[in-house]
Design a protein around this motif. Structure first.
Motif, PDB file in Angstrom:
ATOM      1  N   SER A  29       0.817  -1.218   0.000  1.00 35.99           N
ATOM      2  CA  SER A  29       0.000   0.000   0.000  1.00 35.99           C
ATOM      3  C   SER A  29       0.844   1.259   0.000  1.00 35.99           C
ATOM      4  CB  SER A  29      -0.932   0.026   1.212  1.00 35.99           C
ATOM      5  OG  SER A  29      -0.243   0.420   2.392  1.00 35.99           O
ATOM      6  N   GLU A  30       2.184   1.129   0.112  1.00 40.92           N
ATOM      7  CA  GLU A  30       3.103   2.274   0.087  1.00 40.92           C
ATOM      8  C   GLU A  30       2.715   3.355   1.092  1.00 40.92           C
ATOM      9  OE1 GLU A  30       4.228   3.603  -3.806  1.00 40.92           O
ATOM     10  OE2 GLU A  30       4.104   1.576  -4.655  1.00 40.92           O
ATOM     11  N   GLY A  31       2.426   2.935   2.295  1.00 41.73           N
ATOM     12  CA  GLY A  31       2.122   3.873   3.368  1.00 41.73           C
ATOM     13  C   GLY A  31       0.658   4.243   3.504  1.00 41.73           C
ATOM     14  N   LEU A  32      -0.173   3.898   2.527  1.00 40.11           N
ATOM     15  CA  LEU A  32      -1.590   4.254   2.595  1.00 40.11           C
ATOM     16  C   LEU A  32      -2.266   3.613   3.806  1.00 40.11           C
ATOM     17  CD1 LEU A  32      -2.906   4.102  -1.086  1.00 40.11           C
ATOM     18  CD2 LEU A  32      -2.382   6.123   0.287  1.00 40.11           C
ATOM     19  N   GLU A  33      -1.887   2.381   4.131  1.00 41.10           N
ATOM     20  CA  GLU A  33      -2.526   1.723   5.269  1.00 41.10           C
ATOM     21  C   GLU A  33      -2.286   2.504   6.555  1.00 41.10           C
ATOM     22  OE1 GLU A  33      -3.289  -2.790   6.821  1.00 41.10           O
ATOM     23  OE2 GLU A  33      -1.390  -2.397   5.797  1.00 41.10           O
ATOM     24  N   TYR A 222      -0.855  -2.015  14.648  1.00 39.50           N
ATOM     25  CA  TYR A 222      -1.357  -3.157  15.418  1.00 39.50           C
ATOM     26  C   TYR A 222      -1.756  -4.301  14.492  1.00 39.50           C
ATOM     27  CZ  TYR A 222      -4.303  -5.977  18.450  1.00 39.50           C
ATOM     28  OH  TYR A 222      -4.860  -7.023  19.135  1.00 39.50           O
ATOM     29  N   SER A 223      -2.440  -3.967  13.414  1.00 33.94           N
ATOM     30  CA  SER A 223      -2.818  -4.987  12.428  1.00 33.94           C
ATOM     31  C   SER A 223      -2.528  -4.445  11.036  1.00 33.94           C
ATOM     32  CB  SER A 223      -4.315  -5.331  12.546  1.00 33.94           C
ATOM     33  OG  SER A 223      -5.106  -4.186  12.294  1.00 33.94           O
ATOM     34  N   ARG A 224      -2.112  -5.343  10.139  1.00 40.72           N
ATOM     35  CA  ARG A 224      -1.737  -4.916   8.795  1.00 40.72           C
ATOM     36  C   ARG A 224      -2.303  -5.878   7.763  1.00 40.72           C
ATOM     37  NH1 ARG A 224       4.618  -4.779   9.524  1.00 40.72           N
ATOM     38  NH2 ARG A 224       4.056  -6.371  11.038  1.00 40.72           N
ATOM     39  N   LEU A 225      -2.894  -5.309   6.720  1.00 44.19           N
ATOM     40  CA  LEU A 225      -3.342  -6.105   5.579  1.00 44.19           C
ATOM     41  C   LEU A 225      -2.282  -6.130   4.489  1.00 44.19           C
ATOM     42  CD1 LEU A 225      -7.047  -4.900   5.177  1.00 44.19           C
ATOM     43  CD2 LEU A 225      -6.233  -6.996   6.274  1.00 44.19           C
ATOM     44  N   PHE A 226      -1.424  -5.083   4.478  1.00 47.79           N
ATOM     45  CA  PHE A 226      -0.461  -4.914   3.407  1.00 47.79           C
ATOM     46  C   PHE A 226       0.966  -4.988   3.945  1.00 47.79           C
ATOM     47  CE2 PHE A 226      -4.361  -3.075   1.884  1.00 47.79           C
ATOM     48  CZ  PHE A 226      -4.393  -3.393   0.540  1.00 47.79           C
ATOM     49  N   ARG A 227       1.915  -5.130   3.039  1.00 50.67           N
ATOM     50  CA  ARG A 227       3.318  -5.286   3.413  1.00 50.67           C
ATOM     51  C   ARG A 227       4.066  -3.955   3.465  1.00 50.67           C
ATOM     52  NH1 ARG A 227       5.700  -9.949  -0.385  1.00 50.67           N
ATOM     53  NH2 ARG A 227       7.539  -9.578   0.922  1.00 50.67           N
ATOM     54  N   SER A 228       3.444  -2.881   3.023  1.00 53.42           N
ATOM     55  CA  SER A 228       4.096  -1.568   3.124  1.00 53.42           C
ATOM     56  C   SER A 228       3.022  -0.493   3.254  1.00 53.42           C
ATOM     57  CB  SER A 228       4.963  -1.284   1.891  1.00 53.42           C
ATOM     58  OG  SER A 228       4.180  -1.005   0.751  1.00 53.42           O
TER      59      SER A 228
END
Length: 228
Positions: A29-33, A222-228
């Motif tokens: 996500s390039e920081g969007l998350e 805390y939680s992430r769907l994406f790697r970035s």
């Protein structure tokens, strides 16, 4: 009926820019998350503005300019130049996550290209294991006779479509809103592609501290769907 060379080039560009290309772009996500979880981007308008700014002054504009240089190196049979710009692009990355994203996607595309067209092997080996995605994309585009501006448009559209897709999932947005947003970006994408072809080496700079901070903070979510 045999396809014309223009049709072949177009089909190859569509393949390179397709979300089905197995390079893992959908996982970033390039920081969007980070920004969406922090409440900084909450609407389609917010996301469109963010992506427009990235295309105008951010890292993707500079990435496209380096991709154009890599394309010219392929045309000139300049392996040393290609290696130089690959190293330059690696050094330019502001965070480990963004660097690893570019290397992972570049490595995946390089391996795929070796399977699809082994004659690309000398160029791929010139960059080594840490080949940036923009460089691998340029290799394929130049080798397959996709003109440089079309290649840049495909690369930038693919980048934008991936991040719009991330926004659709994270904000969330409806699919129609996402497609409307993508259409809104097309004029900015075209300008960015034209700029990438004309920027001098002295003009290679960007202003993306917001993306860099969001990227650095991503690993602490805390939680992430994406790697970035």
């Amino acid at each position: 009926m045999a396809l014309t060379s223009n049709s072949q080039s177009l089909l190859r560009l569509l393949q390179l820019a397709s979300p089905a290309l197995p390079v893992g772009a959908y996982s970033y996500s390039e920081g969007l998350e980070t920004l969406i979880q922090a409440g900084r981007l909450t609407t389609a308008h917010d996301l469109a503005h963010w992506l427009e700014q990235e295309l105008q002054v951010g890292a993707i504009r500079l990435e496209a300019a380096v991709m154009a240089r890599a394309y010219r190196c392929i045309e000139r049979q300049d392996e040393a130049g290609l290696s130089y710009w690959n190293d330059w692009l690696s050094a330019f990355r502001e965070t480990a996550e963004l660097r690893e994203q570019s290397w992972q996607m570049g490595r995946s595309l390089s391996r795929l290209l070796l399977e699809l067209d082994p004659t690309l092997s000398p160029w791929i080996h010139a960059c080594g294991e840490r080949c940036n995605f923009a460089i691998a994309f340029a290799m394929a585009a130049a080798h397959w006779h996709i003109d440089d501006k079309s290649a840049l448009l495909g690369y930038l559209q693919s980048w934008a479509a991936n991040l719009v897709g991330a926004g659709v999932k994270l904000i969330p947005l409806g699919q129609t809103a996402g497609q409307t947003l993508l259409l809104r970006l097309y004029s900015t994408i075209e300008i960015a592609a034209e700029d990438a072809l004309t920027l001098t080496d002295a003009d290679l700079g960007s202003c993306g501290w917001g993306v860099a901070i969001a990227s650095m903070a991503h690993e602490t979510l805390y939680s992430r769907l994406f790697r970035s």
